[in-house]
Design an enzyme around this catalytic site. Structure first.
Site, PDB file in Angstrom:
ATOM      1  N   GLY A   1       0.761  -1.241   0.000  1.00  0.00           N
ATOM      2  CA  GLY A   1       0.000   0.000   0.000  1.00  0.00           C
ATOM      3  C   GLY A   1       0.784   1.278   0.000  1.00  0.00           C
ATOM      4  O   GLY A   1       0.221   2.353  -0.242  1.00  0.00           O
TER       5      GLY A   1
ATOM      6  N   GLU B   1       3.730  -6.796   1.930  1.00  0.00           N
ATOM      7  CA  GLU B   1       3.352  -7.204   0.567  1.00  0.00           C
ATOM      8  C   GLU B   1       3.405  -5.998  -0.373  1.00  0.00           C
ATOM      9  O   GLU B   1       2.404  -5.660  -1.009  1.00  0.00           O
ATOM     10  CB  GLU B   1       1.924  -7.781   0.578  1.00  0.00           C
ATOM     11  CG  GLU B   1       1.728  -8.958   1.518  1.00  0.00           C
ATOM     12  CD  GLU B   1       0.251  -9.291   1.759  1.00  0.00           C
ATOM     13  OE1 GLU B   1      -0.634  -8.595   1.212  1.00  0.00           O
ATOM     14  OE2 GLU B   1      -0.007 -10.245   2.507  1.00  0.00           O
ATOM     15  N   PRO B   2       4.538  -5.325  -0.473  1.00  0.00           N
ATOM     16  CA  PRO B   2       4.577  -4.144  -1.336  1.00  0.00           C
ATOM     17  C   PRO B   2       4.586  -4.525  -2.812  1.00  0.00           C
ATOM     18  O   PRO B   2       5.236  -5.490  -3.208  1.00  0.00           O
ATOM     19  CB  PRO B   2       5.907  -3.479  -0.950  1.00  0.00           C
ATOM     20  CG  PRO B   2       6.773  -4.607  -0.506  1.00  0.00           C
ATOM     21  CD  PRO B   2       5.866  -5.621   0.132  1.00  0.00           C
TER      22      PRO B   2
ATOM     23  N   ARG C   1       3.446  -1.708  -5.691  1.00  0.00           N
ATOM     24  CA  ARG C   1       3.720  -0.448  -6.385  1.00  0.00           C
ATOM     25  C   ARG C   1       5.035   0.193  -5.955  1.00  0.00           C
ATOM     26  O   ARG C   1       5.775   0.716  -6.785  1.00  0.00           O
ATOM     27  CB  ARG C   1       2.560   0.517  -6.084  1.00  0.00           C
ATOM     28  CG  ARG C   1       2.537   1.759  -6.942  1.00  0.00           C
ATOM     29  CD  ARG C   1       1.507   2.767  -6.412  1.00  0.00           C
ATOM     30  NE  ARG C   1       0.230   2.195  -6.119  1.00  0.00           N
ATOM     31  CZ  ARG C   1      -0.811   2.147  -6.949  1.00  0.00           C
ATOM     32  NH1 ARG C   1      -0.698   2.657  -8.154  1.00  0.00           N
ATOM     33  NH2 ARG C   1      -1.956   1.617  -6.570  1.00  0.00           N
TER      34      ARG C   1
ATOM     35  N   TYR D   1      -9.176   4.848 -13.237  1.00  0.00           N
ATOM     36  CA  TYR D   1      -9.179   5.577 -11.962  1.00  0.00           C
ATOM     37  C   TYR D   1      -9.016   7.086 -12.151  1.00  0.00           C
ATOM     38  O   TYR D   1      -8.923   7.808 -11.164  1.00  0.00           O
ATOM     39  CB  TYR D   1      -8.009   5.130 -11.079  1.00  0.00           C
ATOM     40  CG  TYR D   1      -7.788   3.643 -10.964  1.00  0.00           C
ATOM     41  CD1 TYR D   1      -8.701   2.828 -10.299  1.00  0.00           C
ATOM     42  CD2 TYR D   1      -6.641   3.055 -11.497  1.00  0.00           C
ATOM     43  CE1 TYR D   1      -8.472   1.469 -10.173  1.00  0.00           C
ATOM     44  CE2 TYR D   1      -6.405   1.698 -11.360  1.00  0.00           C
ATOM     45  CZ  TYR D   1      -7.325   0.911 -10.711  1.00  0.00           C
ATOM     46  OH  TYR D   1      -7.100  -0.427 -10.579  1.00  0.00           O
TER      47      TYR D   1
ATOM     48  N   CYS E   1     -11.613   2.992 -29.464  1.00  0.00           N
ATOM     49  CA  CYS E   1     -12.878   3.696 -29.681  1.00  0.00           C
ATOM     50  C   CYS E   1     -13.650   3.898 -28.381  1.00  0.00           C
ATOM     51  O   CYS E   1     -14.703   3.291 -28.159  1.00  0.00           O
ATOM     52  CB  CYS E   1     -13.710   2.917 -30.686  1.00  0.00           C
ATOM     53  SG  CYS E   1     -12.788   2.622 -32.181  1.00  0.00           S
TER      54      CYS E   1
HETATM   55  N1  LLP Z   1      -1.505  -7.167  -0.840  1.00  0.00           N
HETATM   56  C1  LLP Z   1      -2.787  -7.292  -1.202  1.00  0.00           C
HETATM   57  C2  LLP Z   1      -3.628  -8.275  -0.529  1.00  0.00           C
HETATM   58  C3  LLP Z   1      -3.303  -6.495  -2.237  1.00  0.00           C
HETATM   59  O1  LLP Z   1      -4.581  -6.609  -2.569  1.00  0.00           O
HETATM   60  C4  LLP Z   1      -2.463  -5.560  -2.882  1.00  0.00           C
HETATM   61  C5  LLP Z   1      -2.965  -4.717  -3.973  1.00  0.00           C
HETATM   62  C6  LLP Z   1      -1.123  -5.481  -2.484  1.00  0.00           C
HETATM   63  C7  LLP Z   1      -0.680  -6.294  -1.456  1.00  0.00           C
HETATM   64  C8  LLP Z   1      -0.136  -4.558  -3.128  1.00  0.00           C
HETATM   65  O2  LLP Z   1      -0.474  -3.216  -2.933  1.00  0.00           O
HETATM   66  P1  LLP Z   1       0.541  -2.053  -3.370  1.00  0.00           P
HETATM   67  O3  LLP Z   1       1.761  -2.129  -2.476  1.00  0.00           O
HETATM   68  O4  LLP Z   1       0.881  -2.245  -4.794  1.00  0.00           O
HETATM   69  O5  LLP Z   1      -0.236  -0.803  -3.125  1.00  0.00           O
HETATM   70  N2  LLP Z   1      -4.715  -1.512  -9.970  1.00  0.00           N
HETATM   71  C9  LLP Z   1      -4.642  -0.528  -8.932  1.00  0.00           C
HETATM   72  C10 LLP Z   1      -4.045  -1.049  -7.646  1.00  0.00           C
HETATM   73  C11 LLP Z   1      -4.782  -2.259  -7.103  1.00  0.00           C
HETATM   74  C12 LLP Z   1      -4.151  -2.799  -5.856  1.00  0.00           C
HETATM   75  C13 LLP Z   1      -4.768  -4.102  -5.483  1.00  0.00           C
HETATM   76  N3  LLP Z   1      -4.176  -4.737  -4.360  1.00  0.00           N
HETATM   77  C14 LLP Z   1      -3.873   0.675  -9.460  1.00  0.00           C
HETATM   78  O6  LLP Z   1      -3.460   0.660 -10.609  1.00  0.00           O
HETATM   79  O7  LLP Z   1      -3.709   1.663  -8.769  1.00  0.00           O
END
Ligand code: LLP
Length: 421
Positions: free
Chosen positions: A239, A273-274, A276, A316, A343
């Site tokens: 996150g 669980e990073p 992004r 988004y 399109c």
């Molecule tokens: N763990 C779980 C259970 C998750 O559902 C997610 C992301 C992560 C870890 C990784 O989160 P991050 O560190 O990447 O924020 N498609 C969207 C983002 C969807 C995220 C879904 N879950 C976007 O393009 O912004």
């Protein structure tokens, strides 16, 4: 560290000129920096070095095999949400014992395979899933390691589509129901309680929601301890946000300090669980201007990349920086919308950007390493882009461009059918 730099007016990624990559591999093209991914992974691990921890890369952010391979070599664990992601991680050399299996809809077949290879734990999201997992493990004669994903009901203050920790979301078990499920799991012979998990949303730009979530999780852990249930780990999900425009997300050291301070002297290992944060800024999406167009005073750059390649702006309303790959000195910048050939009116990569560009020019869409290619589709029967990984002066084609034959390979015409009149 950003892998992007401008040298003599030409954008480079690490040591490679983006123009050269476009010539060699064509456009649209995803380009990733091995150095940037590695630097981020090492910074994350270093920030938590004082406490036992594991960084489980969220595969969904970018599941290219070479990216997974790179992270596996660095020692990362993996957070997966499907059987497909599991096979990717294994193929890339990931250690099954470093895999956590998340997701609200795990099928029996996915559970069987994950048990067979021996994942570290299942992040279980409901009572029904817990019962299914128990039944599958019993049938196979194994013990399933379980961590409950709890929903701490905190507002991550991010886009509603990527906020997951509020009670109205489909994710996780409510904290108030969790204790009873832990008791059940602790008593079940085919289940072994290993930890607790929470993930409250993505692209968070402040620390408060993380700390609030941890406080609530710690209160649960203490209640479980009083009940005689000990956990080996606490998984705080992913996150952490990155900079797309003018966001100021906390740095990894501030994040680690806040979390370690809250954790106090608790001994449970930490898991993360990073997604992004590890790969977002390590990628650009290269696209070429096909046409320059004007409609009633509004200017458009029609490019060869589209919403099927990079969905985030359409889905988004996300902002991605767009930079010319080479300067056009003397050409005045005008306000343009950068749009693709699909399109749909939502097919844009950026709106109201000041750019000086002509047909044939290359544009780099920045911070495209996360949730870029992974969310790509064949909409409008477009071939998905190629992917290249850069390391220093070298570049490696890590996914070739799709062909129309690839797309058609899965489909079949009908046999001759009687024609009704
Ligand atoms: N763990 C779980 C259970 C998750 O559902 C997610 C992301 C992560 C870890 C990784 O989160 P991050 O560190 O990447 O924020 N498609 C969207 C983002 C969807 C995220 C879904 N879950 C976007 O393009 O912004």
């Amino acid at each position: 560290m950003t892998p992007l730099s401008r040298r003599n007016g030409h954008l480079h990624f690490e040591e490679v000129a983006l123009t050269a990559l476009a010539e060699r591999h064509g456009t649209p093209l995803y380009v990733y920096s091995a150095g940037a991914i590695e630097a981020r992974y090492r910074a994350f691990a270093a920030a938590f070095r004082s406490h036992p921890h594991r960084v489980c890369y969220a595969v969904k952010a970018n599941s290219n095999l070479a990216v997974l391979q790179l992270l596996a070599q660095l020692g990362a664990g993996f957070d997966i949400v499907s059987g497909g992601e599991l096979e990717r991680v294994l193929l890339a050399g990931g250690d099954p014992a470093g895999i956590v299996f998340s997701g609200v809809g795990k099928t029996v077949a996915e559970m069987e395979r994950a048990l067979e290879v021996g994942v570290a734990c299942f992040n279980v999201e409901s009572k029904a899933e817990l019962l299914r997992l128990e039944a599958v493990a019993k049938r196979l004669g194994v013990v399933a390691p379980v961590s409950l994903r709890v929903n701490p009901d905190v507002d991550a203050a991010t886009h509603p589509y990527i906020s997951t920790g509020l009670k109205e979301n489909k994710f996780g078990v409510s904290i108030s129901d969790a204790a009873a499920l832990y008791r059940y799991a602790a008593d079940a012979q085919a289940l072994a309680v290993t930890g607790v998990d929470c993930h409250i949303g993505s692209q968070l730009t402040t620390l408060e929601p993380f700390v609030d979530a941890l406080d609530r999780v710690l209160a649960l852990v203490e209640a479980l301890n009083r009940d005689g249930i000990e956990l080996a780990h606490i998984d705080l999900g992913g996150g952490l946000g990155v900079r797309y425009q003018d966001e100021t997300p906390p740095g990894i050291d501030a994040y680690a300090t806040a979390i370690l301070e809250r954790l106090g002297h608790r001994r449970e290992a930490l898991m993360f669980e990073p997604g992004r944060w590890l790969v977002g800024e390590a990628g650009v999406f290269l696209t070429r201007v096909e046409y320059v167009k004007e409609n009633e005073g509004r200017h458009f750059l029609v490019v060869d990349g589209a919403m099927n390649d990079l969905l985030r702006p359409a889905l988004y309303g996300s902002f991605h920086g767009i930079e010319p790959v080479f300067d056009r000195p003397g050409t005045p910048a005008v306000e343009v919308d950068v749009v693709g050939p699909v399109c749909e009116s939502s097919d844009f990569l950026g709106k109201n950007r000041m750019l000086a560009a002509a047909a044939g020019d290359l544009l780099a869409v920045t911070t495209a390493g996360a949730y870029g290619f992974g969310m790509a589709s064949n909409y409008n029967s477009r071939n998905r882009a190629a992917e290249v990984l850069v390391r220093g002066e070298q570049d490696f084609l890590v996914r070739r461009r799709e062909t129309t034959a690839d797309q058609l390979a899965f489909e079949q015409l009908l046999p001759p059918l009687p024609v009704s009149d």
